[in-house]
Design a protein around this motif. Structure first.
Motif, short mmCIF file in Angstrom:
data_model
loop_
_atom_site.label_atom_id
_atom_site.label_comp_id
_atom_site.label_asym_id
_atom_site.label_seq_id
_atom_site.Cartn_x
_atom_site.Cartn_y
_atom_site.Cartn_z
N UNK A 230 31.57 33.81 -64.41
CA UNK A 230 31.89 32.82 -63.37
C UNK A 230 30.70 31.91 -63.09
N UNK A 231 29.50 32.48 -63.05
CA UNK A 231 28.30 31.66 -62.80
C UNK A 231 28.09 30.68 -63.96
N UNK A 232 28.20 31.16 -65.19
CA UNK A 232 28.02 30.26 -66.33
C UNK A 232 29.08 29.16 -66.30
N UNK A 233 30.32 29.53 -66.02
CA UNK A 233 31.39 28.53 -65.95
C UNK A 233 31.11 27.50 -64.87
N UNK A 234 30.61 27.98 -63.75
CA UNK A 234 30.28 27.10 -62.64
C UNK A 234 29.22 26.06 -63.04
N UNK B 255 25.12 26.92 -55.26
CA UNK B 255 26.44 27.49 -55.50
C UNK B 255 26.35 28.74 -56.36
N UNK B 256 25.42 28.77 -57.30
CA UNK B 256 25.24 29.98 -58.12
C UNK B 256 24.87 31.16 -57.22
N UNK B 257 23.99 30.92 -56.27
CA UNK B 257 23.60 32.00 -55.36
C UNK B 257 24.77 32.42 -54.47
N UNK B 258 25.54 31.45 -54.00
CA UNK B 258 26.69 31.79 -53.17
C UNK B 258 27.70 32.62 -53.97
N UNK B 259 27.88 32.26 -55.21
CA UNK B 259 28.85 32.96 -56.05
C UNK B 259 28.48 34.42 -56.26
N UNK C 279 22.53 32.07 -74.66
CA UNK C 279 23.46 32.92 -73.93
C UNK C 279 22.77 34.18 -73.41
N UNK C 280 21.88 34.77 -74.22
CA UNK C 280 21.14 35.95 -73.78
C UNK C 280 20.22 35.62 -72.61
N UNK C 281 19.54 34.48 -72.67
CA UNK C 281 18.67 34.07 -71.56
C UNK C 281 19.48 33.84 -70.29
N UNK C 282 20.60 33.15 -70.42
CA UNK C 282 21.45 32.91 -69.25
C UNK C 282 21.97 34.22 -68.67
#
Length: 186
Positions: free
Chosen positions: A147-151, A176-180, A122-125
């Protein structure tokens, strides 16, 4: 096959458990069948893991350790899009681990090693996501991070459930992560 004890028994049992969970899900796993398939005595898994929850705790902990190593390596070590792709790629290539890593109903969630391994991922993410959020989005940093992690977790779960029609879920996670977060660069 005659059951036997070998020097790498714990890792052999975990590897076999990951294969069985990937093939049939965690609910189908029994310690006796696991021992038979791993080629060890029926008591060996119980000796090392005590019970199914202990086995799943060890499997989830090992999964978090593997995911942490992947997230720390190469491009994923510093880029949001690469980390998102690595997360989804890990789930696809390690479905037996991924199936138990976030299932607190299967594990001893108070186990110190499990908690530390999970916290490390979780810390790395969070660090990768945080680094990818542009300064213009500072006010919504915590919500954007979740939101990114959920995505990416959703893309991974839907891919494993064969419910996502994209031919390249890793690329989908990356873009999508970048778009978010509102950026299209590193």
């Amino acid at each position: 096959m005659t059951p036997y004890h070998h020097g790498n028994l714990r890792n052999q049992v975990l590897a076999t458990a990951a294969e069985l969970v990937a093939a049939a899900g965690p609910d189908a796993l029994s310690l006796r069948d696991l021992a038979r398939r791993a080629g060890v005595s029926h008591a060996a898994p119980t000796y090392h893991f005590k019970d199914r929850r202990g086995l799943f705790t060890a499997l989830a902990t090992q999964g978090f350790d593997l995911l942490a190593a992947a997230l720390s390596a190469g491009e994923a070590g510093g880029r949001l899009d690469a980390a998102a792709g690595t997360y989804v790629g890990f789930a696809i290539t390690h479905p037996g681990y991924y199936a138990v890593m976030f299932r607190l109903d299967l594990v001893h969630d108070t186990d110190a090693a499990f908690r530390a391994a999970r916290r490390h991922v979780f810390d790395l993410l969070a660090a990768r996501i945080d680094a990818g959020i542009p300064p213009t989005r500072e006010a919504g940093r915590a919500a954007t991070s979740e939101a990114v992690w959920s995505l990416v977790h959703g893309i991974a779960a839907l891919t494993l459930a064969e419910a996502l029609g994209t031919p390249d879920p890793v690329a989908l996670a990356r873009s999508t992560a970048l778009r978010l977060v509102g950026t299209y660069g590193p």
